[in-house]
Design a protein around this motif. Structure first.
Motif, PDB file in Angstrom:
ATOM      1  N   VAL A  44    -120.132  29.408 -56.907  1.00 22.49           N
ATOM      2  CA  VAL A  44    -120.440  28.001 -57.116  1.00 22.49           C
ATOM      3  C   VAL A  44    -120.122  27.218 -55.845  1.00 22.49           C
ATOM      4  CG1 VAL A  44    -119.803  25.916 -58.390  1.00 22.49           C
ATOM      5  CG2 VAL A  44    -120.045  28.092 -59.590  1.00 22.49           C
ATOM      6  N   GLN A  45    -121.098  26.434 -55.423  1.00 24.59           N
ATOM      7  CA  GLN A  45    -120.903  25.568 -54.266  1.00 24.59           C
ATOM      8  C   GLN A  45    -120.003  24.420 -54.690  1.00 24.59           C
ATOM      9  OE1 GLN A  45    -124.461  24.445 -51.882  1.00 24.59           O
ATOM     10  NE2 GLN A  45    -123.956  22.372 -52.500  1.00 24.59           N
ATOM     11  N   SER A 177    -134.579  13.601 -45.989  1.00 26.61           N
ATOM     12  CA  SER A 177    -133.306  13.503 -46.711  1.00 26.61           C
ATOM     13  C   SER A 177    -132.856  14.809 -47.358  1.00 26.61           C
ATOM     14  CB  SER A 177    -133.395  12.413 -47.782  1.00 26.61           C
ATOM     15  OG  SER A 177    -134.389  12.752 -48.730  1.00 26.61           O
ATOM     16  N   ARG A 285    -127.750   8.771 -50.214  1.00 31.06           N
ATOM     17  CA  ARG A 285    -128.850   9.628 -49.739  1.00 31.06           C
ATOM     18  C   ARG A 285    -130.016   9.619 -50.716  1.00 31.06           C
ATOM     19  NH1 ARG A 285    -130.869  14.592 -50.698  1.00 31.06           N
ATOM     20  NH2 ARG A 285    -129.336  14.970 -52.349  1.00 31.06           N
ATOM     21  N   THR A 286    -129.706   9.678 -51.993  1.00 27.05           N
ATOM     22  CA  THR A 286    -130.712   9.611 -53.040  1.00 27.05           C
ATOM     23  C   THR A 286    -130.026   9.061 -54.288  1.00 27.05           C
ATOM     24  OG1 THR A 286    -132.451  10.870 -54.167  1.00 27.05           O
ATOM     25  CG2 THR A 286    -130.304  11.942 -53.920  1.00 27.05           C
ATOM     26  N   THR A 287    -130.721   8.944 -55.388  1.00 29.10           N
ATOM     27  CA  THR A 287    -130.088   8.472 -56.617  1.00 29.10           C
ATOM     28  C   THR A 287    -128.960   9.427 -56.987  1.00 29.10           C
ATOM     29  OG1 THR A 287    -132.263   7.711 -57.324  1.00 29.10           O
ATOM     30  CG2 THR A 287    -130.518   7.719 -58.972  1.00 29.10           C
ATOM     31  N   PRO A 288    -127.749   8.933 -57.130  1.00 22.00           N
ATOM     32  CA  PRO A 288    -126.619   9.842 -57.331  1.00 22.00           C
ATOM     33  C   PRO A 288    -126.413  10.237 -58.792  1.00 22.00           C
ATOM     34  CG  PRO A 288    -125.809   7.607 -57.217  1.00 22.00           C
ATOM     35  CD  PRO A 288    -127.311   7.522 -57.000  1.00 22.00           C
ATOM     36  N   THR A 289    -125.703  11.312 -58.970  1.00 23.05           N
ATOM     37  CA  THR A 289    -125.136  11.662 -60.273  1.00 23.05           C
ATOM     38  C   THR A 289    -123.918  10.778 -60.492  1.00 23.05           C
ATOM     39  OG1 THR A 289    -125.900  13.938 -60.144  1.00 23.05           O
ATOM     40  CG2 THR A 289    -124.033  13.501 -61.601  1.00 23.05           C
ATOM     41  N   LEU A 290    -123.840  10.181 -61.683  1.00 24.31           N
ATOM     42  CA  LEU A 290    -122.757   9.236 -61.961  1.00 24.31           C
ATOM     43  C   LEU A 290    -121.782   9.820 -62.976  1.00 24.31           C
ATOM     44  CD1 LEU A 290    -124.990   6.058 -62.334  1.00 24.31           C
ATOM     45  CD2 LEU A 290    -123.428   6.533 -60.437  1.00 24.31           C
ATOM     46  N   GLY A 291    -120.511   9.620 -62.703  1.00 23.14           N
ATOM     47  CA  GLY A 291    -119.472   9.990 -63.655  1.00 23.14           C
ATOM     48  C   GLY A 291    -118.686   8.738 -64.015  1.00 23.14           C
ATOM     49  N   GLU A 335    -122.347  10.739 -56.799  1.00 23.35           N
ATOM     50  CA  GLU A 335    -122.493  11.909 -55.908  1.00 23.35           C
ATOM     51  C   GLU A 335    -123.950  12.155 -55.582  1.00 23.35           C
ATOM     52  OE1 GLU A 335    -120.215  15.306 -56.900  1.00 23.35           O
ATOM     53  OE2 GLU A 335    -121.336  16.647 -55.606  1.00 23.35           O
ATOM     54  N   GLU A 337    -124.739  14.525 -52.951  1.00 25.12           N
ATOM     55  CA  GLU A 337    -124.577  15.583 -51.948  1.00 25.12           C
ATOM     56  C   GLU A 337    -125.859  16.398 -51.803  1.00 25.12           C
ATOM     57  OE1 GLU A 337    -122.343  16.038 -49.884  1.00 25.12           O
ATOM     58  OE2 GLU A 337    -120.445  15.224 -50.614  1.00 25.12           O
ATOM     59  N   LEU A 338    -125.886  17.178 -50.735  1.00 21.91           N
ATOM     60  CA  LEU A 338    -127.041  18.034 -50.475  1.00 21.91           C
ATOM     61  C   LEU A 338    -126.887  19.356 -51.202  1.00 21.91           C
ATOM     62  CD1 LEU A 338    -127.297  17.239 -46.710  1.00 21.91           C
ATOM     63  CD2 LEU A 338    -129.139  16.889 -48.331  1.00 21.91           C
TER      64      LEU A 338
END
Lengths: 338, 58
Positions: A44-45, A177, A285-291, A335, A337-338
């Protein structure tokens, strides 16, 4: 009064923003704030200090931790990795610390064209072990590969390393991107995950054949800081942007709003929906994942964490409030991230 | 990364799907329907492989 411009004194590579690596000194650790990263699951990255991640084919073989103490060349932050067991890697196993560079940031390399520029990777490294070590570069699709090596001659001593890498004139290199370049440091890969250093190929290997396995010795350490990836065949001193610039760089990929946001409903009643906009401090960078972490609620109806979201922010939604003083409070992570 | 308990989120104004509520490594997150978002890419790969089902909103 006129004075001729000394054209020869103008460099052909940038004086600022030379370093394509973000957080090469490992100062920023929003996720952990100095915690020990040890529990990455197999293959897992797992992101740790800002922009950096690690991968272990078998989980929990080594740990990572940001260190805030005197390092080399005036750097006061660095990465420590510690082997958690004496591990013999499987043939195709990988144990790496890595960073992915966004395509926009490597567009000026001209890679994949006849004008591909030479780059230089430089860094400070220290290990309890000596010998040959290394790593690799990939393009975004992992279809182009360059293995590099370096040696550590004295145990437990900071050493400065430079690696000159010719530009790749073939392959596809993303310049938007997506993932532009992937940089890996090899901490103990299997035999078939290693190859011959010093040339571009279509291989899928992460380090040099015969390199020292840090994970092979329980308790062995490998430290890293001052990582720089720049155009040209000469390593320049580690570029240290001002703190505001560093913040903008890392927030593009990950950010924590640790101060509580209060979504207060303007009027009570089942028919009054309420929205609350949150603007990110930096366009991501792009639409992020939100927590979300909700710390308190009072007299609200149903809610939706994010009904609109984009790279610039999101909108929180409460369907109704049932009395006066209705509110909910929360913190969030974003988040991209790439 | 492990993704479980995926469910679409509907925009309450338009009723259109606007995100995916999912547990990522056991942590609740909201993933946008953005092809450039890595979590969305990973989720769609799992869906294509038949390893994850996204429940409808509601």
């Amino acid at each position: 009064m006129t004075k001729a411009i000394n054209v020869a004194a103008i460099p052909n590579s940038p004086l600022t923003f030379r370093n394509k690596i973000i957080n090469g000194h490992f100062l920023w650790d929003q996720r952990g704030n100095g915690t020990v990263w040890a529990g990455a699951a197999a293959n897992v990255q797992t992101y740790t200090m800002d922009r950096w991640y690690y991968v272990q084919t078998v989980g929990s073989r080594f740990s990572l931790q940001r260190q805030l103490s005197a390092g080399p060349a005036g750097l006061n932050s660095w990465l420590r990795t510690t082997s958690s067991a004496a591990t013999t890697p499987g043939a195709s196993a990988i144990y790496v610390v890595a960073q992915k560079i966004e395509g926009f940031n490597i567009a000026d390399l001209g890679w994949g064209t006849a004008d591909a520029k030479t780059v230089t990777l430089s860094f400070w490294v220290r290990s309890s072990l000596t010998g040959t070590f290394g790593g690799a570069l990939f393009n975004g699709a992992a279809s182009r590969n360059y293995v590099f090596s370096y040696s550590i001659s004295a145990a437990n001593t900071w050493e400065y390393k430079t690696v000159v890498i010719p530009g790749d004139t073939t392959g596809t290199w993303i310049t938007t991107s997506g993932v532009g370049v992937q940089l890996y440091f090899d901490l103990g890969n299997g035999a078939s995950s290693r190859g011959t250093p010093g040339s571009w190929s279509a291989a899928n290997v992460y380090g040099p054949t015969g390199a020292t396995n840090v994970i092979g010795v329980n308790g062995a350490t490998w430290d890293l800081t001052g990582v720089q990836f720049e155009i040209g065949s000469t390593a320049t001193p580690f570029e240290m942007p001002d703190l505001g610039t560093q913040a903008a760089q890392v927030y593009r990929y990950y950010q924590i709003q640790g101060n509580t946001e209060y979504h207060v409903c303007p009027a009570p009643g089942a028919t009054f929906a309420s929205t609350y906009p949150v603007h990110f401090p930096v366009v991501m960078r792009t639409t992020p994942t939100l927590g979300f972490a909700y710390s308190a609620t009072n007299a609200i109806g149903a809610y939706t964490s994010a009904v609109y979201s984009g790279a610039r922010g999101f909108v929180h939604y409460i369907s109704a409030s049932v009395s006066t003083n209705a509110y909910m409070s929360f913190t969030y992570t974003a988040e991209a991230e790439l | 990364m492990e993704y479980t308990d995926a469910k679409y989120i509907a925009n309450p104004f338009t009723q259109e799907n606007c995100g995916i509520s999912v547990k990522k490594g056991g942590v609740d997150v909201v993933v946008p329907l953005d092809p450039d978002n890595v979590d969305y890419q990973n989720i769609m790969t799992l869906v294509d492989e038949g390893k994850l089902v996204i429940q409808p909103a509601g």
